[in-house]
Motif scaffolding. Structure first.
Motif, PDB file in Angstrom:
ATOM      1  N   UNK A   1      13.510   1.387 -11.785  1.00  0.00           N
ATOM      2  CA  UNK A   1      13.600   2.621 -11.005  1.00  0.00           C
ATOM      3  C   UNK A   1      12.597   2.606  -9.865  1.00  0.00           C
ATOM      4  N   UNK A   2      11.396   2.085 -10.133  1.00  0.00           N
ATOM      5  CA  UNK A   2      10.357   2.010  -9.104  1.00  0.00           C
ATOM      6  C   UNK A   2      10.799   1.081  -7.982  1.00  0.00           C
ATOM      7  N   UNK A   3      11.346  -0.081  -8.355  1.00  0.00           N
ATOM      8  CA  UNK A   3      11.786  -1.046  -7.346  1.00  0.00           C
ATOM      9  C   UNK A   3      12.909  -0.446  -6.505  1.00  0.00           C
ATOM     10  N   UNK A   4      13.880   0.167  -7.177  1.00  0.00           N
ATOM     11  CA  UNK A   4      15.011   0.757  -6.446  1.00  0.00           C
ATOM     12  C   UNK A   4      14.519   1.838  -5.497  1.00  0.00           C
ATOM     13  N   UNK A   5      13.667   2.733  -6.000  1.00  0.00           N
ATOM     14  CA  UNK A   5      13.149   3.822  -5.178  1.00  0.00           C
ATOM     15  C   UNK A   5      12.347   3.299  -3.999  1.00  0.00           C
ATOM     16  N   UNK A   6      11.547   2.257  -4.232  1.00  0.00           N
ATOM     17  CA  UNK A   6      10.711   1.724  -3.161  1.00  0.00           C
ATOM     18  C   UNK A   6      11.555   1.143  -2.032  1.00  0.00           C
ATOM     19  N   UNK A   7      12.610   0.430  -2.392  1.00  0.00           N
ATOM     20  CA  UNK A   7      13.481  -0.114  -1.345  1.00  0.00           C
ATOM     21  C   UNK A   7      14.202   1.002  -0.599  1.00  0.00           C
ATOM     22  N   UNK A   8      14.635   2.014  -1.350  1.00  0.00           N
ATOM     23  CA  UNK A   8      15.346   3.123  -0.712  1.00  0.00           C
ATOM     24  C   UNK A   8      14.453   3.862   0.277  1.00  0.00           C
ATOM     25  N   UNK A   9      13.132   3.812   0.069  1.00  0.00           N
ATOM     26  CA  UNK A   9      12.204   4.428   1.016  1.00  0.00           C
ATOM     27  C   UNK A   9      11.823   3.424   2.108  1.00  0.00           C
ATOM     28  N   UNK A  10      11.536   2.192   1.694  1.00  0.00           N
ATOM     29  CA  UNK A  10      11.027   1.198   2.639  1.00  0.00           C
ATOM     30  C   UNK A  10      12.041   0.874   3.738  1.00  0.00           C
ATOM     31  N   UNK A  11      13.293   0.652   3.352  1.00  0.00           N
ATOM     32  CA  UNK A  11      14.293   0.187   4.318  1.00  0.00           C
ATOM     33  C   UNK A  11      14.490   1.185   5.462  1.00  0.00           C
ATOM     34  N   UNK A  12      14.785   2.469   5.167  1.00  0.00           N
ATOM     35  CA  UNK A  12      14.918   3.389   6.303  1.00  0.00           C
ATOM     36  C   UNK A  12      13.594   3.674   7.018  1.00  0.00           C
ATOM     37  N   UNK A  13      12.465   3.640   6.279  1.00  0.00           N
ATOM     38  CA  UNK A  13      11.176   3.931   6.924  1.00  0.00           C
ATOM     39  C   UNK A  13      10.848   2.877   7.973  1.00  0.00           C
ATOM     40  N   UNK A  14      11.259   1.648   7.711  1.00  0.00           N
ATOM     41  CA  UNK A  14      10.996   0.544   8.629  1.00  0.00           C
ATOM     42  C   UNK A  14      11.596   0.816  10.012  1.00  0.00           C
ATOM     43  N   UNK A  15      12.779   1.349  10.051  1.00  0.00           N
ATOM     44  CA  UNK A  15      13.432   1.592  11.347  1.00  0.00           C
ATOM     45  C   UNK A  15      13.324   3.035  11.793  1.00  0.00           C
ATOM     46  N   UNK A  16      12.469   3.816  11.123  1.00  0.00           N
ATOM     47  CA  UNK A  16      12.374   5.248  11.398  1.00  0.00           C
ATOM     48  C   UNK A  16      12.033   5.522  12.868  1.00  0.00           C
ATOM     49  N   UNK A  17      12.734   6.505  13.446  1.00  0.00           N
ATOM     50  CA  UNK A  17      12.460   6.859  14.829  1.00  0.00           C
ATOM     51  C   UNK A  17      12.051   8.324  14.984  1.00  0.00           C
ATOM     52  N   UNK A  18      12.789   9.226  14.324  1.00  0.00           N
ATOM     53  CA  UNK A  18      12.587  10.658  14.536  1.00  0.00           C
ATOM     54  C   UNK A  18      11.184  11.091  14.118  1.00  0.00           C
ATOM     55  N   UNK A  19      10.750  10.625  12.927  1.00  0.00           N
ATOM     56  CA  UNK A  19       9.461  11.094  12.410  1.00  0.00           C
ATOM     57  C   UNK A  19       8.292  10.645  13.298  1.00  0.00           C
ATOM     58  N   UNK A  20       8.204   9.333  13.676  1.00  0.00           N
ATOM     59  CA  UNK A  20       7.100   8.958  14.576  1.00  0.00           C
ATOM     60  C   UNK A  20       7.223   9.620  15.945  1.00  0.00           C
ATOM     61  N   UNK A  21       8.449   9.864  16.398  1.00  0.00           N
ATOM     62  CA  UNK A  21       8.614  10.480  17.711  1.00  0.00           C
ATOM     63  C   UNK A  21       8.125  11.922  17.698  1.00  0.00           C
ATOM     64  N   UNK A  22       8.382  12.647  16.584  1.00  0.00           N
ATOM     65  CA  UNK A  22       8.021  14.059  16.550  1.00  0.00           C
ATOM     66  C   UNK A  22       6.594  14.286  16.067  1.00  0.00           C
ATOM     67  N   UNK A  23       6.176  13.507  15.058  1.00  0.00           N
ATOM     68  CA  UNK A  23       4.878  13.780  14.443  1.00  0.00           C
ATOM     69  C   UNK A  23       3.800  12.794  14.882  1.00  0.00           C
ATOM     70  N   UNK A  24       4.220  11.587  15.277  1.00  0.00           N
ATOM     71  CA  UNK A  24       3.246  10.563  15.634  1.00  0.00           C
ATOM     72  C   UNK A  24       2.737  10.764  17.054  1.00  0.00           C
ATOM     73  N   UNK A  25       1.615  10.106  17.345  1.00  0.00           N
ATOM     74  CA  UNK A  25       1.055  10.221  18.678  1.00  0.00           C
ATOM     75  C   UNK A  25       1.443   9.031  19.537  1.00  0.00           C
ATOM     76  N   UNK A  26       0.831   8.962  20.711  1.00  0.00           N
ATOM     77  CA  UNK A  26       1.143   7.865  21.614  1.00  0.00           C
ATOM     78  C   UNK A  26       0.683   6.537  21.018  1.00  0.00           C
ATOM     79  N   UNK A  27      -0.289   6.601  20.096  1.00  0.00           N
ATOM     80  CA  UNK A  27      -0.796   5.371  19.513  1.00  0.00           C
ATOM     81  C   UNK A  27       0.069   4.865  18.370  1.00  0.00           C
ATOM     82  N   UNK A  28       0.941   5.759  17.864  1.00  0.00           N
ATOM     83  CA  UNK A  28       1.793   5.331  16.761  1.00  0.00           C
ATOM     84  C   UNK A  28       2.869   4.400  17.288  1.00  0.00           C
TER      85      UNK A  28
END
Lengths: 381, 296
Positions: B219-246
């Motif tokens: 369950x841990x492995x499955x959950x980690x991949x389900x978070x890691x894979x989309x987080x890797x290509x994430x755009x909206x969250x760094x664009x809205x919450x991250x700064x220019x350095x992110x």
């Protein structure tokens, strides 16, 4: 010839020895969950090296008793002593008690050998000691070839033996077995029962087994406690439970029995006689109680204690007249159901020592059943 | 024949919606940028017949991929994305595991409610939920107001437009993907295994480490991949919450595409990202297969 062979065989019966110190003592133990009383003011002693069976229908409290011994439940009232020590404050992981679970509870991520080593590793034993003990346990249950398999790669019977080996590995003072053979089929169960007795003898561990299977309890146990509604109805050796039940409940719970209701007509000399039906002679059985004349009583007699005759037997103590209503052929024996003129049904079980076409009794035949004065017991409750 | 018809449906679906778009992106990544519509050359001109195809083929090259290796922005962005994805996966696991454990231990009648609470945020738009974190984390936001009113801090904490805000956003958004597979692994755990462990000499805590934790590993492995894979290509969250350095590859991709209007480079970035993600996706699939095998 050794001395042991010529010496008289001493019967294992510490419960008859007033000097013997019990391993387990339940002292007025009560367990309640809200309004429900699982164990009701129960006291009992269990001795070292016993194979003690707790027998009863589901919900009678036998599993609760076992879980209290393991430490998973604590009594609401009363004390439990193991080896003279009150165990109330000792958590399960600190008790010299191990349990074999009904579901076996084998760790699915560990191999057979790792499962057996699990408890030993917790004791921080040196590696070579652990592997020697694991090897010893594997040999005991004959699973050496399967040491590296995972539990899901072995059969149900093998899993049962792994569970047994795992619970014995720490050499506990007391081993608890919760319906250990429930998941096995009948043939395998019978074989395993003998194996269990063998292992119990070899290791000298005290076993307490919980079961609802009376045959299993009869086979393996040195003593049986028949339980109902959180109370122990009778504690005795299997043969005494079977031959001399102290209550109708026990007589009826263990094996097949004829319960003949009547009124006490004569007592004395360890026997009681009941008048039970118009036109039938009175029946006599063993009675250790002092039953008042005229009170209601029941004669409990096992079907196999009855003989069947085509003419009235002369010198038998107890005779019942009737006609054959049904015959059930079971191979090694036949059960005859006899209907008396008053409409009562009595069962008789006769061993088939002759081939079937040589026997003369058939349906609707007029027959007499008879049994000795010591065959049945007269009970008042 | 009927069977073939049945399996061809998902294959056609994948072909039309995954493989064809990927081939188009791949083709664009091999093209050159141009001031035209569409903003790249060559385009396939079938009216010239065979010669047109040959000319189109000759116009394709690996120039954009070479460019990705030359400018350090790109590999830094990939690495930074990897770092952010790994850290936020670990954080999500640390938050998610206790939640899943609590749910699996809760009384039976509570479980559907708890499950509902985990899924409930999905009923609101993702964008709105991320936006509302701005209101919580900004200098005048709810969090700072609360802490300052309580007298815990004097100066507002600067959280918004930092990597910390990105982590908070990712953990919050992907938490259910972590909780649900772990919960399903823990829920199947037989209670008597823990009793057996205790019976054999484990304390409650060691029983957890030796039995509960390894049995929830899948369950841990499955959950980690389900978070890691989309987080890797994430755009909206760094664009809205991250700064220019992110620095995240999703943001770089967006900028190449919309700010620079450099479709070929943007496509090359996307192709490389996909290739990088194939590794964890394959590992994830293998984990799922192993789990199915074990349940047989």
């Amino acid at each position: 010839m050794s001395d042991a062979a010529t010496a008289p065989v001493s019967v294992f019966a510490p419960w008859e020895d007033a000097q013997a110190k019990p391993l387990i003592q339940f002292q007025n133990v009560t367990k309640r969950w809200g309004d429900f009383t699982a164990i009701d003011d129960l006291s009992i002693d269990i001795y070292t090296r016993e194979f003690f069976a707790l027998l009863g229908p589901s919900g009678c409290g036998k599993t609760t008793m076992m879980r209290m011994l393991a430490g998973f439940e604590t009594p609401t009232e009363g004390t439990i002593l193991i080896d003279g020590q009150n165990v109330a404050a000792i958590p399960p992981n600190k008790r010299a008690v191990n349990m074999m679970f009904q579901s076996y509870a084998l760790f699915p991520h560990l191999s057979v050998a790792e499962n057996i080593a699990f408890g030993l590793k917790r004791d921080k034993l040196p590696k070579d000691q652990i592997s020697a003990r694991v090897e010893e346990m594997l040999t005991l249950v004959q699973l050496n070839r399967f040491a590296n398999r995972k539990p899901h790669q072995i059969s149900g019977g093998q899993r049962q033996r792994v569970a047994l080996a795992r619970s014995l590995a720490k050499a506990p003072k007391l081993l608890l077995l919760d319906e250990p053979l429930g998941a096995l089929d009948k043939k395998l169960r019978q074989d395993t029962q003998f194996e269990l007795m063998d292992i119990q003898e070899k290791t000298g561990t005290t076993f307490v087994i919980v079961t609802h299977d009376q045959e299993e309890a009869m086979t393996v146990a040195s003593r049986i406690a028949v339980m109902d509604h959180g109370q122990i109805i009778q504690v005795d050796t299997p043969s005494k439970i079977y031959e001399e039940p102290k209550s109708i409940y026990v007589a009826d719970f263990i094996g097949d029995v004829n319960l003949i209701k009547g009124n006490v007509s004569r007592t004395g000399d360890g026997h009681a006689t009941i008048a039970w039906a118009e036109g039938q002679p009175d029946l006599t059985g063993i009675s250790h109680q002092d039953l008042p004349i005229g009170s209601a009583a029941t004669l409990a007699v096992r079907p196999e204690k009855l003989s069947i005759y085509t003419s009235r037997p002369k010198d038998q103590a107890n005779v019942i007249k009737g006609k054959v209503l049904d015959i059930a052929y079971l191979g090694n024996m036949s059960t005859y159901v006899i209907e008396t003129p008053s409409g009562d049904l009595v069962k008789a079980q006769i061993a088939n020592t002759r081939r079937i076409h040589r026997r003369q009794i058939t349906w609707e035949d007029k027959v007499w059943l008879s049994f000795t004065e010591t065959a049945g017991v007269v009970l008042d409750k | 024949m009927k069977r073939f018809g049945l399996i061809s449906v998902p294959y056609l679906w994948l072909l039309a919606l995954f493989l064809v778009p990927f081939l188009i992106v791949l083709k664009i990544s091999l093209s050159d940028t141009a001031l035209s519509i569409p903003p790249y050359t060559p385009t396939l001109d079938l009216s010239q017949g065979w010669a047109g195809i040959r000319e189109w083929w000759a116009g394709l090259d690996m120039e954009n991929f070479t460019w990705l290796t030359e400018d350090d922005l790109y590999w830094k962005a990939y690495l930074s994305s990897l770092k952010i994805a790994i850290i936020s996966t670990v954080l999500t696991l640390m938050v998610g595991y206790p939640i899943a454990y609590g749910m699996s231990r809760a009384p039976d009648e509570w479980r559907p409610t708890l499950m509902m609470l985990i899924i409930l945020p999905f009923w609101t738009s993702f964008l709105i939920r991320v936006y509302s974190w701005k209101a919580i984390l900004s200098n005048e936001g709810l969090l700072n107001q609360l802490l300052m009113n309580l007298g815990i801090i004097q100066e507002p904490l600067i959280i918004l437009n930092t990597n910390l805000a990105v982590y908070i956003g990712i953990v919050y958004t992907y938490l259910p993907f972590m909780v649900l597979p772990i919960y399903s692994a823990l829920e199947r755990l037989d209670e008597s295994l823990l009793e057996a462990a205790e019976d054999l000499g484990c304390s409650r805590f060691t029983a957890f480490w030796l039995v509960t934790f390894p049995l929830s590993r899948q369950g841990i492995v499955a959950g980690s991949f389900l978070v890691f894979i989309p987080a890797m290509g994430e755009f909206v969250i760094p664009a809205l919450l991250g700064g220019s350095k992110t620095l995240m590859i999703g943001k770089v991709l967006w900028e190449e595409f919309f700010s620079n209007r450099d479709w070929p480079v943007a496509s090359a970035v996307a192709v490389v990202l996909l290739l990088l993600l194939i590794i964890p996706i394959v590992l994830f699939q293998r984990n799922e297969e192993k789990q199915r095998e074990a349940e047989k």
